[in-house]
Design an enzyme around this catalytic site. Structure first.
Site, PDB file in Angstrom:
ATOM      1  CD  GLU A 114      41.763 -23.163 -12.120  1.00 52.00           C
ATOM      2  OE1 GLU A 114      42.863 -23.679 -11.913  1.00 52.00           O
ATOM      3  OE2 GLU A 114      41.201 -23.210 -13.230  1.00 52.00           O
ATOM      4  CG  ASP A 171      39.235 -26.365 -18.451  1.00 51.69           C
ATOM      5  OD1 ASP A 171      40.019 -27.084 -19.093  1.00 51.69           O
ATOM      6  OD2 ASP A 171      39.595 -25.671 -17.477  1.00 51.69           O
ATOM      7  CG  HIS A 215      39.752 -32.755 -15.065  1.00 55.93           C
ATOM      8  ND1 HIS A 215      40.562 -33.627 -15.743  1.00 55.93           N
ATOM      9  CD2 HIS A 215      40.078 -31.523 -15.522  1.00 55.93           C
ATOM     10  CE1 HIS A 215      41.353 -32.953 -16.567  1.00 55.93           C
ATOM     11  NE2 HIS A 215      41.064 -31.671 -16.461  1.00 55.93           N
ATOM     12  CE  LYS A 218      40.582 -21.032 -16.317  1.00 52.72           C
ATOM     13  NZ  LYS A 218      41.742 -21.544 -15.588  1.00 52.72           N
TER      14      LYS A 218
END
Ligand code: NDP
Length: 454
Positions: A203, A222, A227, A326
């Site tokens: 991201e 995270d 996920h 990130k």
């Protein structure tokens, strides 16, 4: 869909999750299914008037364009209860106000959730109560086990909804239709034909003020431990006989039990890195360690990669590369399946320009198949062409799908206790290797493609 009124009790009703995700999700649920009868109760220690709470609910419903008369009905019966949820008497009084059937959503910091569960064990909840919990489910295999045991003393397993909102994404659910309704794909979904699978969630967003949570979690916990391993489970599980929740959840757990770090070497199978200052588009991103609330000594990674194998007959030898980062220069949220080279290419035909690939874009959803085909001009000269299909727009936000399933008492889109433990069993050796210093913490500039070779 049950026709009785279900009480949805949100614990942590003044928090970020409720504001940003739960109430907007509820709005889209009620827009799509306005016949639902739900009474929304909010509880939090924050001082909030009944009118302010009802205004919050009303705004979310209006934002989602819920029909006015439906929204009015929901808002009228929606109540807010200022409660210190760690105070036994206050919690007891709150439970006394709820209706039956009851769904309790823990939108609380994880440590508070654990303590409230402890109190619920003593106080007891009405028969049939469902508990919905957010990740992280514990912070180690041992604490995940303890939490599971504690929850089971409150309600049975099929009333526990461990939430992973990725499972409400239509693009993830699409994996089931894609895999099990297409004769073309079924026989090739194995190590015999698949060379490797990459599940990526890169991201452009940086920390965005979430140090309080993220600096303790990092990219591995995270995204990958939660996920991305869930996506892997849907991708790799065996074919279900039906869409019944015990069937699907059992097959996902079975797939996860086969997962090991690549080469059974957690250090060699993983990478970690942290961003330094840089430019992401027109945003200037400061060095991660200088962000407010970050403890540089914690050595939190903002990018992680873990390659795993599945020790079973279907997937033996296929690397599954899970990666997330990130503050990258470009977002990349996709599953890429690379197929093996053909066993033989006829002499005289130009070699295929690349392997066949199936690319599932997670946001926005699309499926692309990259195949070698004749180029213009010389018919035996091949080039890579892409066949693409856009996926239909989701009916509702992921949290709408999830809240609907909780209200219906359908745990299909949630994580069973043993799955939650497997997720920790898989990553714990990686954390051990990192802690032992066996994997260096690399650096990459914000706005770049990540560290070299990522
Ligand atoms: P917050 O830190 O915003 O806390 C939620 C609310 O709980 C706050 O209003 C807080 O009040 C309240 N609270 C804390 N302790 C008590 C108590 N003893 N009694 C009553 N209320 C209390 O958390 P988030 O909303 O960010 O997250 C909630 C959960 O959702 C976490 O498990 C998180 O991991 C998960 N999650 C969050 C996401 C997000 O984007 N926020 C995304 C996905 C999952 P106060 O402010 O006074 O502390």
């Amino acid at each position: 869909m049950p026709d009785q009124t279900t009480t949805l009790l949100i614990l942590g009703a003044s928090g970020d999750l409720t504001r940003r995700l739960l109430l907007p999700g509820l709005g889209t649920l009620l827009r799509e299914e306005p016949e639902r009868s739900v009474r929304v109760m909010g509880a939090d220690r924050v001082e909030l008037s009944q009118e302010d709470w009802q205004a919050k609910v009303r705004d979310s419903l209006a934002e989602a364009e819920v029909p006015q008369e439906v929204a009015d009905g929901i808002v009228q019966v929606s109540t807010y209860h200022r409660t210190d949820l760690l105070d036994r008497d206050q919690l007891k009084a709150l439970l006394g106000e709820t209706g039956d059937p009851l769904a309790v959503y823990f939108a609380l910091p994880p440590a508070v959730t654990v303590k409230v569960c402890g109190l619920l064990e003593e106080l007891r909840v009405p028969h049939g109560t469902r508990l919905a919990l957010e990740k992280p489910f514990g912070d180690s295999l041992e604490s995940a086990r303890e939490l599971n045991q504690q929850l089971l003393r409150v309600v049975p397993e099929d009333s526990i909804f461990r939430i992973d909102h990725f499972l409400g994404l239509s693009t993830i659910l699409n994996l089931i239709g894609l895999r099990f309704a297409n004769r073309l794909l079924q026989p090739i979904w194995s190590a015999e034909h698949i060379e490797k699978v990459e599940i990526s969630y890169g991201e452009t967003l940086a920390l965005e003020g979430r140090a309080g949570y993220y600096d303790h979690a990092g990219a591995l916990m995270d995204m990958i431990q939660s996920h991305l391993l869930q996506i892997l489970a849907f991708f790799a599980m065996e074919a279900p006989a039906s869409m019944r929740p015990p069937e699907i959840r059992g097959l996902k757990a079975q797939a996860l039990r086969a997962v090991q770090p690549w080469g059974h070497d957690p250090a060699g199978a993983s990478r970690r890195a942290r961003y330094t200052a840089g430019q992401v588009g027109d945003r200037t991103v400061p060095d991660y360690v200088t962000e407010e609330g970050v403890d540089p000594d914690r050595g939190t990674e903002t990018l992680a990669q873990l390659t795993v194998q599945l020790d079973n007959a279907r997937w033996a030898g296929v690397p599954f590369v899970l990666r997330s980062g990130k503050a990258l220069g470009a977002a990349s949220k996709r599953v890429v399946v690379t197929f093996k080279e053909p066993a033989h290419t006829p002499t005289g035909l130009s070699p295929a320009p690349g392997p066949d690939r199936l690319v599932l874009e997670l946001k926005p959803g699309s499926v692309a198949l990259e195949l070698s085909m004749n180029a213009e001009g010389d018919p035996f000269d091949l080039e890579q062409k892409e066949l693409t299909a856009e996926l239909g727009k989701s009916r509702m936000l992921p949290y709408g799908e999830i809240l609907g399933a909780i209200l219906d008492g359908n745990p299909l889109l949630t994580i069973r206790g043993d799955e939650a433990e497997e997720l920790w069993r898989i990553v714990e050796p990686v954390y051990d290797a990192w802690e032992a210093g066996d994997v260096p913490l690399e650096e990459y500039a914000a706005g770049s493609d990540g560290p070299d070779g990522w």
